[in-house]
Scaffold this motif. Structure first.
Motif, mmCIF file in Angstrom:
data_model
loop_
_atom_site.group_PDB
_atom_site.id
_atom_site.type_symbol
_atom_site.label_atom_id
_atom_site.label_comp_id
_atom_site.label_asym_id
_atom_site.label_seq_id
_atom_site.Cartn_x
_atom_site.Cartn_y
_atom_site.Cartn_z
ATOM 1 N N GLY A 149 0.780 -1.230 0.000
ATOM 2 C CA GLY A 149 0.000 0.000 0.000
ATOM 3 C C GLY A 149 0.807 1.274 0.000
ATOM 4 N N TYR A 150 1.968 1.262 0.671
ATOM 5 C CA TYR A 150 2.784 2.487 0.733
ATOM 6 C C TYR A 150 3.441 2.792 -0.608
ATOM 7 C CZ TYR A 150 6.191 -1.218 1.818
ATOM 8 O OH TYR A 150 6.933 -2.375 1.805
ATOM 9 N N GLU A 151 3.423 1.825 -1.519
ATOM 10 C CA GLU A 151 4.062 2.011 -2.824
ATOM 11 C C GLU A 151 3.212 2.831 -3.782
ATOM 12 O OE1 GLU A 151 4.635 -2.196 -1.224
ATOM 13 O OE2 GLU A 151 2.958 -0.848 -1.644
ATOM 14 N N PHE A 152 2.024 3.264 -3.360
ATOM 15 C CA PHE A 152 1.138 4.002 -4.265
ATOM 16 C C PHE A 152 1.363 5.512 -4.243
ATOM 17 C CE2 PHE A 152 -1.009 -0.053 -4.119
ATOM 18 C CZ PHE A 152 -1.361 -0.226 -5.446
ATOM 19 N N ARG A 153 2.408 5.959 -3.586
ATOM 20 C CA ARG A 153 2.765 7.374 -3.680
ATOM 21 C C ARG A 153 3.072 7.714 -5.140
ATOM 22 N NH1 ARG A 153 4.539 5.949 1.375
ATOM 23 N NH2 ARG A 153 4.169 7.476 3.029
ATOM 24 N N THR A 154 2.670 8.905 -5.523
ATOM 25 C CA THR A 154 2.857 9.345 -6.910
ATOM 26 C C THR A 154 4.334 9.476 -7.245
ATOM 27 O OG1 THR A 154 0.761 10.539 -6.870
ATOM 28 C CG2 THR A 154 2.339 11.175 -8.564
ATOM 29 N N GLY A 218 0.545 1.461 5.082
ATOM 30 C CA GLY A 218 0.701 0.009 5.111
ATOM 31 C C GLY A 218 0.166 -0.584 6.390
ATOM 32 N N ASN A 219 -0.668 0.181 7.105
ATOM 33 C CA ASN A 219 -1.251 -0.284 8.360
ATOM 34 C C ASN A 219 -2.712 0.130 8.441
ATOM 35 O OD1 ASN A 219 1.068 -1.414 10.107
ATOM 36 N ND2 ASN A 219 1.901 0.531 9.388
ATOM 37 N N THR A 220 -3.523 -0.728 9.060
ATOM 38 C CA THR A 220 -4.925 -0.397 9.299
ATOM 39 C C THR A 220 -5.396 -1.245 10.477
ATOM 40 O OG1 THR A 220 -7.066 -0.040 8.221
ATOM 41 C CG2 THR A 220 -5.985 -2.127 7.764
ATOM 42 N N PRO A 221 -6.320 -0.756 11.301
ATOM 43 C CA PRO A 221 -6.809 -1.544 12.431
ATOM 44 C C PRO A 221 -7.332 -2.904 11.988
ATOM 45 C CG PRO A 221 -7.534 0.726 12.643
ATOM 46 C CD PRO A 221 -6.914 0.603 11.286
#
Length: 274
Positions: A149-154, A218-221
């Motif tokens: 998920g963190y790889e979706f930075r523009t 890259g984190n979510t509850p």
């Protein structure tokens, strides 16, 4: 509960959209394995699961773990490796995979500072993945990176994930789609399956709670992991495309604290999906 599971969850019919063996990511049962490895594998078997993605279990040798899985008809198509192991091209990765009979080695995290995943982190990962992927291929294994998920930075005209995929060698580096983390990072699983085709070799079948807007952490509850079909994922089109591009191994992963209830319900959803 387990009698119910055995009765209901036979393998899917060929008329259904999902026609593959039911697999599970071992992390789903992280609260169970430390207490009783054999008992946990019994639970998994009784759910009708015949594949597991795992790195083994504490207190049990890899050889013993493989025998326990074999006795229950559970195959191990994929195992995990840490980024540091890949960077060192550790023979331990190969040894574990060979013991398990695994064909795939996955890595689910690229080290970076806090929530700031940068182009420099991506460039370093490309180098590590290309080298490690070549090493693993030479040992009869396929390397897959699992975006988080963190790889979706523009970045430039796309994202850092686009950069990683485009700059890794397809001969050495493939990918495992985790549907929840793709959604959480702001990506579209269907469009990414279309865009990168058979670069995707494995899938974590995991759904994100409706209404949750993710970020690049890259984190979510844990409670945002929900039963398949009750969240945001477009499973019908995901499976149509994944089947078309040739993905054959799917691992349900549930990071909630309700895995004993959620996993059977998710399997039931897959069994009925048309």
């Amino acid at each position: 509960m387990l009698a119910f599971i055995q009765d209901v969850f036979a393998q899917p019919s060929s008329k259904n959209l999902y026609t593959y063996p039911f697999g599970v990511q071992a992390y789903t049962f992280r609260n169970h394995f430390p207490k009783n490895v054999e008992g946990t594998l019994d639970i998994i078997q009784k759910m009708g699961i015949t594949e597991i993605e795992t790195s083994g279990a504490k207190g049990v040798t890899d050889e013993a773990y493989k025998k326990l899985c074999d006795a229950r008809g559970i195959a191990i198509p994929s195992t995990g490796a840490g980024y540091d192991q890949l960077e060192k091209m550790s023979q331990d990765i190969v040894n574990k995979a060979k013991i398990f009979g695994a064909k795939y080695v996955m890595c689910a995290w690229i080290p970076h500072k806090g929530n700031n995943f940068t182009i420099e982190d991506a460039q370093k990962a490309v180098e590590v993945f290309n080298n490690a992927g070549k090493f693993l291929k030479e040992n009869g294994l396929t390397f897959c990176y699992h975006p988080h998920g963190y790889e979706f930075r523009t970045y430039e005209n796309g994202t850092l994930l686009d950069y990683i995929i485009k700059n890794t060698n397809p001969a050495y580096v493939s990918f495992e789609m985790d549907v929840l983390w793709i959604l959480h990072g702001g990506g579209n699983p269907v469009e990414l399956l279309k865009k990168y085709g058979n670069r995707w070799k494995l899938m974590h079948v995991k759904d994100l709670k409706k209404g949750i807007v993710g970020d690049f952490s890259g984190n979510t509850p844990a409670e945002n992991d929900v039963v398949l079909g009750t969240g945001q994922a477009d499973w019908k089109n995901i499976f149509k495309l994944s089947k078309k591009i040739g993905i054959k191994h799917y691992f349900i992963e549930d990071e909630s604290e309700h895995e004993l209830e959620n996993v059977p319900l998710s399997i039931d959803y897959l069994k009925k999906l048309k």
